[in-house]
Write a protein that holds these residues in place. Structure first.
Motif, PDB file in Angstrom:
ATOM      1  N   GLN A 270       5.256 -18.967  -1.552  1.00 58.55           N
ATOM      2  CA  GLN A 270       4.379 -18.955  -2.716  1.00 58.55           C
ATOM      3  C   GLN A 270       5.079 -19.541  -3.950  1.00 58.55           C
ATOM      4  OE1 GLN A 270       1.939 -15.590  -2.394  1.00 58.55           O
ATOM      5  NE2 GLN A 270       0.440 -17.163  -2.920  1.00 58.55           N
TER       6      GLN A 270
ATOM      7  N   ASN B  28      12.905 -14.746  -4.310  1.00 58.37           N
ATOM      8  CA  ASN B  28      12.377 -13.385  -4.232  1.00 58.37           C
ATOM      9  C   ASN B  28      13.390 -12.292  -4.588  1.00 58.37           C
ATOM     10  OD1 ASN B  28      10.171 -11.630  -3.740  1.00 58.37           O
ATOM     11  ND2 ASN B  28      10.979 -11.157  -1.692  1.00 58.37           N
TER      12      ASN B  28
ATOM     13  N   ASN C  52       6.725 -14.629  -0.188  1.00 60.72           N
ATOM     14  CA  ASN C  52       6.911 -14.834  -1.635  1.00 60.72           C
ATOM     15  C   ASN C  52       7.687 -16.107  -1.936  1.00 60.72           C
ATOM     16  OD1 ASN C  52       5.605 -12.447  -1.931  1.00 60.72           O
ATOM     17  ND2 ASN C  52       7.394 -11.280  -2.704  1.00 60.72           N
TER      18      ASN C  52
END
Ligand code: PHE
Length: 358
Positions: free
Chosen positions: A311, A154, A308
């Motif tokens: 993900q 991220n 994030n």
């Protein structure tokens, strides 16, 4: 001679030979003399060889009998010369010792036993404490994809956070670019990516010890240093367990009186993020030079795994929770072993490595 032996092999002669050899070998004064003696008795032109050659002229019975005696004599002679050789060698050694300056009674040189480098020692201890907290040690590569070290953690493409960790670049190749890892956090990415596809995925409870690299070099920063990282992911796992684990770690590492505190901070890959302080190991929190009178030492970064990151590594952030922390081994070692200058770890002075000068 061989005619005479044909009728009458002379065992008596063998006794005489042995007698002569015994006298002469006791009297030899040098290896050179001994060699001559040997060849006289045992050599191709020696008397024993002649007697051996005459065997073929004997009757089978006598041949067997005399042959055995010959062999016995040969063995006895060999033995005799071996003894003489040992005697000459030890005489030579004694002479050498007598004539040289060597003092055989002087005490020997002491070679201290090998011992682990202080960084290794502290690393092993940290690993073992975290193992007891249920985190299994895994290892990732030091040459790492830039993508794993930053993007999937991220870090935004042009975000200033990338500059927090001045990077050594190895090979530029788009999203497969290689760098020297600047922290152990890419091992989180590797574990998450791998387990995203596994059958039994949860819980993840790992630690990642290892070397990291940053463009940096002064009394408190080295271009290569060590970190240890922790990552736990489960359906429910958050701040309380993170805090309890670090509390346990620092109590075991620095002593039971050690306290910790969390201060809000920022890392791209955790939200919320915290700097973790431990009460100063030198003044027990009263305030001293080492903790700059604050009573606290900043020792780790930590936080809850950012959605994030889940993900980007193949997980649904709605379904799992996780926490992570990372800390520098050199800093822990400096405090624990009271080493003022980071550079002593890398200079390899023997007095330092043997623990005499710290
Ligand atoms: N990787 C961070 C660093 O090197 C430390 C960290 C690890 C922070 C895990 C939070 C969670 O500074």
């Amino acid at each position: 001679m061989s005619r005479a032996l044909q009728e009458n092999p002379k065992p008596q002669r063998l006794m005489e030979l042995l007698d002569e050899a015994t006298k002469e070998s006791a009297a030899v004064k040098s290896l050179h003399e001994l060699r001559e003696l040997k060849s006289r008795f045992l050599g191709k032109k020696g008397e024993l060889s002649r007697l051996l050659a005459s065997l073929k002229d004997l009757q089978p019975e006598a041949k067997k009998d005399f042959g055995a005696k010959l062999n016995e004599t040969r063995r006895a002679l060999e033995n005799l010369f071996q003894v003489a050789e040992s005697r000459l060698e030890s005489e030579a050694l004694e002479k050498q010792l007598r004539e040289s300056d060597l003092d055989a009674s002087a005490p020997g040189v002491f070679f201290p036993p090998a011992q682990p480098h202080p960084i290794r020692e502290v690393m092993e201890e940290a690993i073992s404490i975290l193992e007891r907290a249920g985190l299994q040690a895994i290892y990732g590569p030091e040459v790492e994809f830039e993508d794993y070290c930053f993007d999937r953690l991220n870090f935004q493409k042009d975000h200033a956070a990338r500059d927090m960790q001045a990077t050594f670049f190895v090979k530029s190749a788009g999203d497969r670019s290689l760098i020297l890892r600047t922290h152990t956090s890419p091992v989180q990415v590797r574990a998450l990516l791998k387990l995203a596809k596994a059958e039994k995925r949860l819980p993840i409870r790992i630690q990642a010890p290892g070397r990291v690299y940053r463009v940096d070099d002064d009394a408190t920063h080295a271009p290569m240093f060590h970190q240890i990282e922790g990552l736990v992911v489960d359906t429910q796992s958050g701040m309380p367990e993170l805090r309890a684990t670090l509390d346990y770690f620092f109590r075991k590492f620095f002593g039971e009186k050690t306290k910790i505190r969390f201060r809000p901070s920022y890392f791209p890959f955790t939200e919320p993020s915290a700097e973790v302080d431990a009460s100063c190991v030198f003044c027990q929190g009263l305030g001293c030079k080492v903790c700059k009178q604050s009573g606290w030492l900043e020792l780790a970064g930590a936080g809850l795994v950012h959605p994030n990151v889940f993900q980007a590594c193949g997980w649904n952030p709605e379904e799992v929770q996780g926490w992570a922390f990372g800390m520098g081994i050199e800093r822990l070692a400096m405090l624990k072993l009271k080493i003022p200058d980071l550079r002593s770890f890398f200079e390899n002075r023997l007095s330092f490595l043997r623990g005499r000068v710290r």
